[in-house]
Design an enzyme around this catalytic site. Structure first.
Site, PDB file in Angstrom:
ATOM      1  N   GLY A  74       0.823  -1.199   0.000  1.00 50.25           N
ATOM      2  CA  GLY A  74       0.000   0.000   0.000  1.00 50.25           C
ATOM      3  C   GLY A  74       0.853   1.243   0.000  1.00 50.25           C
ATOM      4  O   GLY A  74       2.071   1.161   0.161  1.00 50.25           O
ATOM      5  N   PRO A  75       0.237   2.407  -0.186  1.00 46.12           N
ATOM      6  CA  PRO A  75       0.981   3.658  -0.227  1.00 46.12           C
ATOM      7  C   PRO A  75       1.642   3.953   1.124  1.00 46.12           C
ATOM      8  O   PRO A  75       1.307   3.301   2.112  1.00 46.12           O
ATOM      9  CB  PRO A  75      -0.097   4.706  -0.532  1.00 46.12           C
ATOM     10  N   PRO A  76       2.552   4.898   1.177  1.00 46.54           N
ATOM     11  CA  PRO A  76       3.223   5.217   2.436  1.00 46.54           C
ATOM     12  C   PRO A  76       2.227   5.728   3.473  1.00 46.54           C
ATOM     13  O   PRO A  76       1.242   6.366   3.128  1.00 46.54           O
ATOM     14  CB  PRO A  76       4.189   6.346   2.061  1.00 46.54           C
ATOM     15  N   GLY A  77       2.520   5.438   4.727  1.00 45.30           N
ATOM     16  CA  GLY A  77       1.750   6.024   5.812  1.00 45.30           C
ATOM     17  C   GLY A  77       0.390   5.409   6.062  1.00 45.30           C
ATOM     18  O   GLY A  77      -0.430   5.992   6.757  1.00 45.30           O
ATOM     19  N   LYS A  91      -7.953   5.720  -6.825  1.00 41.14           N
ATOM     20  CA  LYS A  91      -8.211   6.858  -7.700  1.00 41.14           C
ATOM     21  C   LYS A  91      -9.383   7.700  -7.190  1.00 41.14           C
ATOM     22  O   LYS A  91      -9.326   8.928  -7.179  1.00 41.14           O
ATOM     23  CB  LYS A  91      -8.513   6.371  -9.121  1.00 41.14           C
ATOM     24  N   SER A 135      -4.730   3.345 -18.517  1.00 38.27           N
ATOM     25  CA  SER A 135      -5.915   3.952 -17.925  1.00 38.27           C
ATOM     26  C   SER A 135      -6.026   5.436 -18.247  1.00 38.27           C
ATOM     27  O   SER A 135      -7.025   6.079 -17.943  1.00 38.27           O
ATOM     28  CB  SER A 135      -5.937   3.717 -16.418  1.00 38.27           C
ATOM     29  N   GLY A 167       0.103   2.514   7.576  1.00 37.54           N
ATOM     30  CA  GLY A 167       0.193   1.686   8.782  1.00 37.54           C
ATOM     31  C   GLY A 167       0.819   0.324   8.579  1.00 37.54           C
ATOM     32  O   GLY A 167       0.686  -0.552   9.437  1.00 37.54           O
ATOM     33  N   LYS A 168       1.547   0.118   7.503  1.00 38.55           N
ATOM     34  CA  LYS A 168       2.149  -1.186   7.250  1.00 38.55           C
ATOM     35  C   LYS A 168       3.182  -1.512   8.330  1.00 38.55           C
ATOM     36  O   LYS A 168       3.158  -2.588   8.923  1.00 38.55           O
ATOM     37  CB  LYS A 168       2.807  -1.209   5.862  1.00 38.55           C
ATOM     38  N   THR A 169       4.072  -0.556   8.556  1.00 35.91           N
ATOM     39  CA  THR A 169       5.098  -0.780   9.569  1.00 35.91           C
ATOM     40  C   THR A 169       4.480  -0.955  10.941  1.00 35.91           C
ATOM     41  O   THR A 169       4.850  -1.847  11.697  1.00 35.91           O
ATOM     42  CB  THR A 169       6.061   0.416   9.621  1.00 35.91           C
TER      43      THR A 169
HETATM   44  P1  ADP Z   1       3.750   2.635   6.416  1.00 43.91           P
HETATM   45  O1  ADP Z   1       4.644   1.649   7.026  1.00 43.91           O
HETATM   46  O2  ADP Z   1       2.585   2.035   5.714  1.00 43.91           O
HETATM   47  O3  ADP Z   1       4.428   3.651   5.581  1.00 43.91           O
HETATM   48  P2  ADP Z   1       3.431   3.556   9.108  1.00 43.91           P
HETATM   49  O4  ADP Z   1       3.173   2.257   9.748  1.00 43.91           O
HETATM   50  O5  ADP Z   1       4.770   4.159   9.249  1.00 43.91           O
HETATM   51  O6  ADP Z   1       3.051   3.459   7.582  1.00 43.91           O
HETATM   52  O7  ADP Z   1       2.322   4.570   9.587  1.00 43.91           O
HETATM   53  C1  ADP Z   1       2.538   5.956   9.736  1.00 43.91           C
HETATM   54  C2  ADP Z   1       1.924   6.432  11.018  1.00 43.91           C
HETATM   55  O8  ADP Z   1       0.501   6.381  10.940  1.00 43.91           O
HETATM   56  C3  ADP Z   1       2.297   5.570  12.191  1.00 43.91           C
HETATM   57  O9  ADP Z   1       2.488   6.404  13.299  1.00 43.91           O
HETATM   58  C4  ADP Z   1       1.062   4.698  12.389  1.00 43.91           C
HETATM   59  O10 ADP Z   1       0.937   4.286  13.698  1.00 43.91           O
HETATM   60  C5  ADP Z   1      -0.058   5.611  11.983  1.00 43.91           C
HETATM   61  N1  ADP Z   1      -1.190   4.872  11.455  1.00 43.91           N
HETATM   62  C6  ADP Z   1      -1.353   4.412  10.207  1.00 43.91           C
HETATM   63  N2  ADP Z   1      -2.534   3.789  10.055  1.00 43.91           N
HETATM   64  C7  ADP Z   1      -3.154   3.848  11.252  1.00 43.91           C
HETATM   65  C8  ADP Z   1      -4.429   3.394  11.745  1.00 43.91           C
HETATM   66  N3  ADP Z   1      -5.289   2.732  10.966  1.00 43.91           N
HETATM   67  N4  ADP Z   1      -4.718   3.637  13.035  1.00 43.91           N
HETATM   68  C9  ADP Z   1      -3.856   4.307  13.819  1.00 43.91           C
HETATM   69  N5  ADP Z   1      -2.669   4.762  13.421  1.00 43.91           N
HETATM   70  C10 ADP Z   1      -2.313   4.557  12.150  1.00 43.91           C
END
Ligand code: ADP
Length: 792
Positions: A358-361, A724, A681, A363-365
């Site tokens: 998925g895109p950055p941010g 999109k 697309s 919550g993957k990490t």
């Molecule tokens: P990714 O690894 O996908 O780039 P991160 O895991 O670093 O994203 O997430 C970025 C920030 O957003 C982190 O502080 C994470 O805890 C928070 N975050 C992302 N998704 C959620 C969610 N569904 N609920 C609570 N916090 C979230």
């Protein structure tokens, strides 16, 4: 055989058996025994000595005594100051005690004397006597605890009476009550000789065994001592050569190697290296290299583990605690873990690796971190983004100057346990630009068949990664090499709607930032302000920038608080934001959406989420050349060709002169941002831009569109629909054109987004053109002064 019966006072003995033909001291302390001695002294001085079965009984009843005792004469009585009598007795013959009688103060017993049969096998007895004497001599010699005077030994060896010999010899042996009673109870010369001989031989065997063991222990001790001695010597020498610390350091290293729990093969290698190191000049470059290597071997975990088994309930709870929404994603993760748990004991189970895409941010990490937390395991992560070289994964051989282990081993050291949760970030970014094949190294890391014996070039010993729980993340699936992708269980996280972001900010990001900035209880934020941050200060699929903006806000507030403290909670309102965060970066309401000639509003998918993209087209008099610039791949070129072909075949419908394509040169430009992969697309968007440029009819920019186009003008389905639409919504678009074929996927789009959008589903390009193109301001088709858009 003639048996005489006698009645005599009885003295019970504790813990001892006195055999006949001995003169022996006996301490008499118990009142009844003392009375018995006194009674004997008054008469013919004879008593029966009988051993107690249980020494602790003070006044033994008949059943507490053995049946067999000895007839003894009291030779001497001495009264000790404490009242005890020290009696010397001379034992004479075996006796079987038959009946007891309580007399005045003492016990008397009737017993018959047990006499040996008067005749025996003289030849046999002679042999037995010789053997017994021989055994006795060896016994005395081998018996460490027995210090028998030599003259006593000689006396035994010189005895000629076969009746007395076994009793006297047995009297000197250090046997327990059972053994001696066995001798006492044995009647008959041959029998007794055999019995004592047997007991002596038994002991000799034991002694031999003991000394064999002792010898072995001694050998071992000698070897240890020798090693210790040599080591001490080496220490002393090293001290002379290289100062105090070197020696202690080597010793410490050796101890650490012994205690590390390394597999034997590794330990051998470490000890060998240590031996090499000990011979090197301390502080020399080669010693430093050897030392660093040893430190690495010692610093990576070999046996330490962390955490518990997978508990699905607990994991669900932790995932919910840490993350808002993501229900489907959490469900998939739990399913994955459940299968893993079921397969826990199945050695042959080759589970896939979890891959969060998925895109950055989004919550993957942090999902990975939660999984670790729920299992109580250590968590480590490395980023594979930009990794081009296999050596970054596997390390460099030690022969290189400054060589180090690769990222995998480095992370294992950080983890400090053999079973961490290990997040491999951006696995897609690694593969996109590879050299020396880092992807195949990763394949080895992730393959349960191979990762038991992962080899890092630097460590140069197999390292077991099989207990590591790997999770990978990627922005885009398409750039992960096939073999790697095949090993993975893909879970996609598309991005958040504005409403979801608001909930995440309120429930998670804001409280966390307040805590981090020490502003809890001093600062609050209004919902409207959060919404404004989302809409005007960020534009992203995830919440990373949102988190950053909130962090910035809290930091600014904290600084102000330090400079000028306030009472209670200060509330941040919508209007305060510019004060904290500066001028808004995005103004959805200010979006340029006046109709334009030679342009069209497209929707694109990118690895960082959905995006708007404006396709531009310019027509100038020429010979029918098609020029494409910007971020255009071959696929996009085909889209442009297809759009053009379609327009040619339907020229009259759009008021285009016959043969227009030979009189005009077309320049199509797609700005950076959309990836070439997404080319098809943009088909209908390119078609609209070209048509607009050629006809001079302005295209409406408040409609955004996506769809592939065929040569005959059919609109085909596209991917990434949800991303999109999220992006369109976020940018303030309210009308979208989509391929009719994509209708089923609309169900996956969040309701709050759909209800804001007017969606037009199309099957043909002409439907698109009719919707988007406005009538030309002047009815003439392109003249020598066509409407132009400046080149971007
Ligand atoms: P990714 O690894 O996908 O780039 P991160 O895991 O670093 O994203 O997430 C970025 C920030 O957003 C982190 O502080 C994470 O805890 C928070 N975050 C992302 N998704 C959620 C969610 N569904 N609920 C609570 N916090 C979230």
């Amino acid at each position: 055989m003639e048996n005489r019966t006698l009645e005599l006072p009885v003295i019970p003995l504790r813990n001892t058996v006195i055999l006949p033909h001995a003169t022996s001291p006996v301490d008499v302390g118990r009142p009844r025994s003392k009375a018995a001695v006194e009674r004997a002294s008054e008469g013919d001085r004879h008593v029966f000595l009988v051993t107690q079965k249980a020494p602790e009984v003070d006044e033994p009843a008949p059943e507490d005594l053995y049946d067999t005792g000895v007839l003894a004469a009291v030779k001497q009585v001495m009264r000790l100051p404490d009242g005890t009598l020290q009696v010397v007795v001379e034992t004479k013959a075996r006796a079987r005690l038959l009946a007891y009688r309580e007399e005045r103060g003492y016990v008397a017993a009737a017993g018959e004397l047990l006499e040996d049969p008067p005749t025996y096998d003289e030849a046999l007895v002679r042999v037995l006597m010789r053997e017994l004497k021989e055994a006795f001599e060896r016994y005395v010699e081998a018996h460490k605890g027995l210090r028998l005077d030599r003259y006593k030994v000689e006396a035994v060896l010189g005895m000629v009476d076969p009746v007395r010999l076994p009793d006297v010899a047995a009297g000197y042996a250090t046997w327990n009550v059972e053994d001696k009673m066995a001798v006492l109870e044995t009647v008959g010369v041959e029998n007794r000789l055999k019995k004592v001989l047997e007991l002596l031989l038994r002991d000799l065997e034991r002694f031999a065994l003991d000394s064999k063991i002792a010898a072995r222990v001694k050998e071992q001790m000698d070897a240890n001592q020798r090693e210790y001695y040599l080591r001490e010597q080496m220490k002393a020498i090293q001290k002379e050569l290289g100062g105090e610390d070197a020696a202690g350091e080597m010793l410490e290293l050796r101890e650490r190697i012994e205690a590390s729990g390394m597999p034997d093969e590794v330990k051998e290698k470490a000890l060998k290296e240590l031996t090499r190191l000990e011979r090197m000049q301390p502080g020399s470059p080669e010693a430093t290299v050897a030392r660093t290597y040893l430190d690495w071997l010692l610093d990576v975990p070999w046996t330490e583990t962390s955490g518990d088994a997978i508990d699905i309930q607990l994991t669900r709870q932790v995932l919910d605690e840490d993350h808002y929404g993501l229900d489907e994603v959490k469900e998939r993760i739990l399913e994955f873990l459940a299968v893993r748990q079921l397969a826990e004991d199945d050695e042959s189970y080759k589970g896939p690796i979890l891959c969060l895409v998925g895109p950055p941010g989004v919550g993957k990490t942090s999902l990975g971190r939660s999984v670790a937390r729920s299992m109580n395991r250590k968590f480590v992560r490395i980023s594979l983004g930009g990794v081009r070289d296999e050596a970054e994964i596997r390390g460099h051989r030690r022969t290189y100057i400054g060589a180090l282990p690769g990222k995998i081993i480095q992370a294992m050291k950080t983890a400090g346990v053999v079973n961490p949760v290990f997040l491999l970030d951006e696995i897609d970014k690694m593969a996109s630009d590879w050299r020396g094949d880092p992807a195949s190294a990763m394949l080895e890391v992730l393959d349960p068949e191979q990762n038991k014996t992962f080899t890092d070039h630097y460590l140069d010993v197999p390292y077991d990664l099989s207990r590591v729980f790997f999770i990978t993340t990627a922005n885009s699936l398409s750039t992960i090499p096939g073999p790697l992708r095949d090993r993975m269980e893909i879970i996609e996280i598309p991005g958040y709607t504005a409403l979801e972001k608001e909930q995440i900010a309120k429930g998670f990001l804001w409280p966390r930032q307040l805590e981090a900035g020490q502003m809890k209880g001093r600062l609050a934020i209004e919902d409207a302000a959060i919404r404004r941050v989302i809409h005007e200060y960020t534009r992203e699929a995830g919440v990373r920038e949102l988190e950053r903006q909130l962090a910035k806000l809290v930091r600014r507030a904290a600084k102000r608080y330090i400079e000028n403290p306030w009472e209670g909670e200060r509330r941040v309102a919508e209007a305060d934001l510019p004060d904290y965060l500066g001028v808004p970066k995005y103004r959805p309401d200010k979006r340029e959406d006046a109709p334009q000639v030679g342009a069209a509003q497209g929707l694109a998918w990118t690895p960082v989420g959905g995006a708007l993209l404006t396709v531009e087209a310019l027509a100038v008099p020429g010979k029918g050349n098609l020029k494409l610039t910007g971020n255009l791949g071959d696929v996009m070129k085909e889209s442009a060709q297809a759009a053009l072909s379609y327009l040619r075949s339907t020229a009259s419908r759009w008021g285009l002169p016959e043969g227009f394509h030979t009189q005009w040169d077309l320049h199509v430009h797609v700005p950076e941002g959309a990836t070439p992969k997404d080319g098809p697309s943009a088909g209908i968007t390119i078609a609209v831009a070209i048509a607009s440029a050629l006809t001079g009819r302005p295209a409406r920019m408040d409609w955004a569109m996506t769809g592939e186009v065929t040569l005959r003008g059919k609109v085909l389905a596209i991917g990434g629909l949800k991303e999109k639409l999220l992006a369109a919504h976020q940018s303030g678009i309210r009308q979208v054109i989509l391929p009719a074929e994509n209708e089923p996927q609309l169900a996956e789009v969040p309701e709050e987004v759909l209800c804001d959008l007017e969606v037009k589903l199309v099957e043909q390009v002409e439907e698109v053109l009719e919707t988007v193109l406005l009538p030309a301001p002047e009815p003439t088709p392109p003249t020598d002064k066509p409407s132009l858009r400046p080149e971007a």
